[in-house]
Design an enzyme around this catalytic site. Structure first.
Site, mmCIF file in Angstrom:
data_model
loop_
_atom_site.group_PDB
_atom_site.id
_atom_site.type_symbol
_atom_site.label_atom_id
_atom_site.label_comp_id
_atom_site.label_asym_id
_atom_site.label_seq_id
_atom_site.Cartn_x
_atom_site.Cartn_y
_atom_site.Cartn_z
ATOM 1 C CG HIS A 1 -1.966 -1.120 1.131
ATOM 2 N ND1 HIS A 1 -3.115 -1.042 0.379
ATOM 3 C CD2 HIS A 1 -1.974 -2.364 1.692
ATOM 4 C CE1 HIS A 1 -3.808 -2.163 0.497
ATOM 5 N NE2 HIS A 1 -3.137 -2.985 1.280
ATOM 6 C CE1 TYR B 1 0.231 -3.489 8.406
ATOM 7 C CE2 TYR B 1 -1.393 -2.628 9.917
ATOM 8 C CZ TYR B 1 -1.085 -3.358 8.807
ATOM 9 O OH TYR B 1 -2.088 -3.962 8.085
#
Length: 316
Positions: free
Chosen positions: A34, A303
């Site tokens: 992403h 993340y």
């Protein structure tokens, strides 16, 4: 958000990041997946139903939000109109509860996930990487999908290109436990649905669009008015599986409208605070608890680890 000290968790997060790096390449200063995205700001207005479901603070007051829409690939120049680079699209929401205090939702545009565990997901990414046009059949990914029917179902799920980020639906594939004022809890999964309804392009219409049409389109929409997304939760019933992101619940399960997100403007691409955001799939807020889904901790670790790398590479 700190990284864990457990070496096994750290090693697993490194493996996931490396698998994405091997698949897409490394683009310093960008996310390994992403990578191409656009950040907007607005507010969340909750419903009375949300307040009854959970004591979470953003369900009891109007709350500032950030939303980042994105394409799937870890390539910052990924084309918005190519399914293999853009789909599934991402939608990450940050509810700003105070200074250095927030809770997030991380979702994507397919209502499932290909694997139950991070270890299986690494296998999936490795198989994709090894299945180039010259790979003999059955290719590694064909073999993987044959032995993992839930991954095959995910791959075969239609992923049409929307006319706008604001005309797509997004799903948090992990379940969470929502705790009310009495201390009772119910499991649910978030759904972020466009107030204007879903709208998709045909294959021919998508091919005729520009490589940045979703990004440019959101900017144009916000210049002429707010983009509104409804936040829903699908609630589990007793006996429903709540710790497996590959398992969907029956469509007839109750859905509750938690509130409406109104996006009003974009965050400039060079905004340092916006670029520093690291979204967290674990709520870390009173009133909402993570389920035992084995994807949650590895995703959070990935993340943080990749976010720190991105910040360091970008000098932010």
């Amino acid at each position: 958000m700190p990284l864990p000290t457990d070496e096994k968790r750290l090693a697993l997060a490194r493996e996931v990041i490396q698998a994405f790096d091997d698949l897409h390449g490394v683009f310093p200063g960008y996310r390994p997946a992403h990578a191409k995205g656009i950040l907007a700001v607005g507010s969340f207005t909750s419903t009375a139903e949300a307040a009854r479901l959970s004591v979470a603070p953003h369900f009891h007051a109007e709350t500032p939000v950030f939303i980042r829409f994105s394409n799937f690939a870890g390539v910052p120049m990924a084309a918005d109109n190519k399914p293999d680079e853009a789909s599934p699209r991402g939608c990450a929401v940050r509810f700003q509860l105070g200074e250095h205090k927030h809770t997030d939702i991380v979702a994507h545009s397919t209502d499932s996930f290909p694997t139950r565990t991070a270890e299986e997901f690494i296998e999936f990414l490795h198989a994709v990487k090894a299945s180039g046009p010259d790979a003999p059949h059955p290719t590694p990914i064909e073999q993987f999908l044959q032995s993992h029917p839930k991954a095959l179902a995910f791959v075969m799920t239609p992923k049409p290109i929307p006319t706008s980020f604001g005309r797509e639906s997004y799903f948090s594939v992990s379940a969470y436990r929502f705790i009310d004022a009495s201390g009772a809890g119910r499991y649910g999964r978030y759904r972020i649905l466009p107030e204007a309804g879903n709208e998709y392009l045909s294959t021919e219409e998508a091919a005729a669009k520009g490589a940045n049409f979703l990004m440019e389109g959101l900017a144009a929409q916000l210049a002429s008015g707010a983009v509104k997304m409804q936040l829903w939760v699908q609630l589990a019933e007793p006996g429903d599986v709540v710790d497996d992101a590959t398992t969907q619940w029956p469509v007839e399960r109750q859905q509750v409208l938690l509130g409406v997100i109104s996006l009003t403007k974009l965050v400039p691409a060079d905004d340092v605070d916006g670029r520093r955001i690291i979204f967290d799939p674990i709520p870390r807020v009173a009133g909402i608890e993570p389920s035992a889904d084995p994807l949650l901790e590895p995703r959070a670790d990935v993340y943080v680890m990749s976010g720190r790398r991105r910040r360091e590479q970008a000098g932010i």
